[in-house]
Motif scaffolding. Structure first.
Motif, short mmCIF file in Angstrom:
data_model
loop_
_atom_site.label_atom_id
_atom_site.label_comp_id
_atom_site.label_asym_id
_atom_site.label_seq_id
_atom_site.Cartn_x
_atom_site.Cartn_y
_atom_site.Cartn_z
N TYR A 1 0.83 -1.31 -0.11
CA TYR A 1 -0.29 -0.35 0.13
C TYR A 1 1.14 1.04 0.48
CZ TYR A 1 -3.59 -3.03 1.15
OH TYR A 1 -5.24 -3.90 -0.05
N PRO A 2 0.27 2.75 -0.57
CA PRO A 2 1.54 2.99 -0.88
C PRO A 2 1.42 4.21 0.97
CG PRO A 2 -0.95 3.51 -1.81
CD PRO A 2 -1.55 2.85 -0.59
N GLU A 3 2.93 4.66 0.46
CA GLU A 3 2.80 5.05 2.05
C GLU A 3 2.15 6.61 3.54
OE1 GLU A 3 7.01 6.77 1.49
OE2 GLU A 3 8.47 4.67 1.51
N LYS A 4 1.63 7.37 1.80
CA LYS A 4 0.48 8.59 2.34
C LYS A 4 -0.51 7.35 3.18
CE LYS A 4 -3.08 11.33 0.16
NZ LYS A 4 -4.09 11.56 -1.50
N TYR A 5 -0.63 6.17 3.49
CA TYR A 5 -1.62 5.24 4.08
C TYR A 5 -1.20 4.53 5.31
CZ TYR A 5 -5.24 7.56 0.60
OH TYR A 5 -5.59 8.55 -0.49
N GLY A 6 0.41 5.25 5.25
CA GLY A 6 0.44 4.27 6.23
C GLY A 6 1.22 2.93 5.94
N GLY A 7 1.75 2.45 4.59
CA GLY A 7 1.67 1.69 4.09
C GLY A 7 3.68 1.42 3.67
N LEU A 8 3.49 0.76 3.36
CA LEU A 8 5.39 1.12 3.09
C LEU A 8 5.76 0.53 1.50
CD1 LEU A 8 6.56 -2.45 5.09
CD2 LEU A 8 6.64 0.27 6.30
N ASP A 9 4.94 0.75 0.54
CA ASP A 9 5.05 0.39 -1.13
C ASP A 9 5.54 -0.43 -1.03
OD1 ASP A 9 3.78 1.84 -3.37
OD2 ASP A 9 5.32 3.95 -2.91
N LEU A 10 5.92 -1.68 -0.85
CA LEU A 10 7.05 -2.81 -1.76
C LEU A 10 5.84 -3.15 -3.02
CD1 LEU A 10 8.07 -3.77 2.28
CD2 LEU A 10 8.94 -2.36 0.65
N ASP A 11 6.91 -3.96 -3.12
CA ASP A 11 6.76 -4.57 -4.53
C ASP A 11 6.52 -5.56 -4.37
OD1 ASP A 11 8.25 -7.36 -4.30
OD2 ASP A 11 10.17 -6.06 -4.54
N PHE A 12 5.01 -6.35 -4.38
CA PHE A 12 4.17 -7.40 -4.81
C PHE A 12 5.21 -8.48 -3.88
CE2 PHE A 12 1.29 -11.59 -5.85
CZ PHE A 12 0.51 -10.20 -5.63
N PHE A 13 6.38 -9.36 -3.95
CA PHE A 13 6.97 -10.43 -4.37
C PHE A 13 7.19 -9.72 -2.65
CE2 PHE A 13 7.33 -10.74 -8.29
CZ PHE A 13 7.67 -12.26 -8.43
N TYR A 14 6.98 -9.07 -1.86
CA TYR A 14 7.33 -9.11 -0.21
C TYR A 14 6.21 -9.67 0.45
CZ TYR A 14 11.40 -6.38 0.17
OH TYR A 14 11.90 -5.64 0.43
N THR A 15 4.96 -9.81 -0.61
CA THR A 15 2.99 -10.22 0.06
C THR A 15 3.16 -11.29 -0.63
OG1 THR A 15 2.23 -7.85 -0.35
CG2 THR A 15 0.91 -10.38 -0.88
N VAL A 16 4.55 -12.15 -1.76
CA VAL A 16 3.65 -13.73 -1.99
C VAL A 16 5.20 -14.53 -0.59
CG1 VAL A 16 4.96 -15.08 -3.19
CG2 VAL A 16 4.26 -13.23 -4.28
N ILE A 17 5.81 -13.36 0.00
CA ILE A 17 6.71 -13.57 1.47
C ILE A 17 5.87 -13.67 1.81
CG2 ILE A 17 8.40 -13.77 2.73
CD1 ILE A 17 10.27 -12.19 0.11
N PHE A 18 4.78 -12.78 2.64
CA PHE A 18 4.17 -12.66 3.37
C PHE A 18 2.93 -14.69 3.59
CE2 PHE A 18 -0.74 -10.67 4.23
CZ PHE A 18 -0.41 -10.42 5.16
#
Length: 389
Positions: A56-73
């Motif tokens: 998610y965007p940093e504007k809303y408290g996210g980290l704005d990382l690529d989707f492969f961090y979500t894959v690991i998650f």
């Protein structure tokens, strides 16, 4: 082999998240499976660490990382062997939250999305209905405009986080005569009068609270409509691609962990004078299973890379869910067989894993629906496009 997808930073994140889960979740999993309720504290801890905001965007408290961090998650949550816990976490991170991000106005983002990413508010997404199943366009829940309010009536079912969530993102018919074109998306607080919820007793995913939700003259502010009125169907279809890829990734990770556990068991278990891993019939069966899982994994990573580029892989995500969930079911069933009688005992992980895996070909659109979507796109030439902004 996957160095093009995962950097050293990705690998460090994987280890740190694995450590977090082993410390904060694993000691409580059996209790959550038994009670069907996950402690709110784990949502808050996940939020504090930024795990809900990876994409998610940093504007809303996210980290704005690529989707492969979500894959690991997603992959790492499958290793702790609780499909219900994993589902509650990724539903929190993606289902309702994606609608808040894409269709919610700034007020809604601040009031609902921001505390979702911090874990302060738990959300759910209500689309499926008792009489509708995968037929989204045939939903019966209605929303009627009354002055500066919408009045909601109807019901939803099989809703993950549907009992203990703080807010609900739901779809309802605002124009019953328009079929799919008459659906709109709303957000509402749990304590709004007229909302009721009943927990469902499930075969698997036992840690998560899956509910049937009723709406009896529920009045919500007119501004809680998200996006444009009547565009709910394309909004829902747009987000289904992500949900189906998530379920595909869950499946290959679940199957991979089942094989890893089974190989360890076979090395220690002996029969007729040698360990089970020395028997050719079992070795070759494992080789077949590992090959299928690896192919699914490689395919899913390729789709994740496409999604990360902003593309809209509806066909491929549907294929991922169809094939990966089938492979996972067959793999886990075979792994349970390799354990013999112990595979049927609850103290061993395969019994729970088999129950949890069985939802894969059902949830988020059944395998039958996936086949029809794929057939429409490949045979009929139908093109699914994201909702116009």
């Amino acid at each position: 082999m996957y160095q093009s997808y995962f950097s050293e930073e990705h690998n460090a994140f994987r280890q740190s998240f694995r450590d977090f889960l082993n410390k904060e979740a694993v000691p409580h999993i059996d209790r959550w499976e038994e009670t069907g309720q996950i402690d709110r504290e784990i949502f808050e801890k996940m939020g504090e660490m930024g795990y809900f905001g990876l994409y998610y965007p940093e504007k809303y408290g996210g980290l704005d990382l690529d989707f492969f961090y979500t894959v690991i998650f997603l992959e790492e949550m499958q290793r702790i062997n609780s499909g219900g816990f994993a589902a509650a976490m990724w539903v929190q991170a993606f289902l309702g939250a994606q609608h808040l991000l894409k269709e919610g106005d700034e007020r809604i983002k601040q009031e609902y999305l921001v505390p979702t990413l911090t874990g302060e508010k738990i959300g759910c997404l209500g689309i499926t209905e008792p009489f509708g199943g995968s037929d989204v366009a045939g939903m019966r829940t209605t929303a009627v405009k009354d002055g500066d309010e919408w009045v909601i009536n109807g019901s939803k079912t099989f809703i993950t986080n549907g009992v203990y969530s703080d807010y609900l993102v739901i779809a309802a018919k605002t124009d019953p005569e328009a079929k799919g074109r008459g659906i709109s998306i709303f957000v509402m607080d749990r304590e709004t009068p007229g909302i009721s919820a009943t927990k469902l007793n499930k075969l698997g995913w036992r840690a998560s609270d899956t509910g049937e939700i009723g709406f009896n003259n529920v009045r919500i502010p007119a501004e809680n409509l998200m996006g444009e009125q009547g565009k709910g169907f394309p909004y829902i279809m747009q987000h289904f691609a992500l949900e189906r890829l998530i379920m595909g990734i869950n499946s290959h990770a679940r199957a991979e962990y089942a094989i890893e556990y089974t190989i360890g068991y076979m090395k220690e278990r002996s029969a007729f004078g040698q360990s089970l891993d020395k028997y050719q019939a079992l070795r070759h069966k494992l080789a077949d299973m590992m090959s299928e899982v690896e192919m699914a994994k490689c395919f899913n990573y390729n789709i994740a890379a496409e999604l990360d580029k902003g593309l809209y892989p509806v066909k491929e995500a549907s294929m991922s869910k169809l094939v990966s969930t089938k492979i996972a079911d067959e793999t886990i069933n075979s792994c349970l067989q390799f354990l013999g009688g112990y595979g049927y005992i609850e103290e061993y992980p395969l019994a729970r894993m088999l129950r949890d895996s069985r939802l894969g070909p059902i949830g988020g659109g059944t395998s039958e629906i996936m086949r029809e979507i794929i057939a429409k796109m490949t045979i009929d030439g139908k093109d699914y496009k994201p909702a116009a902004k």
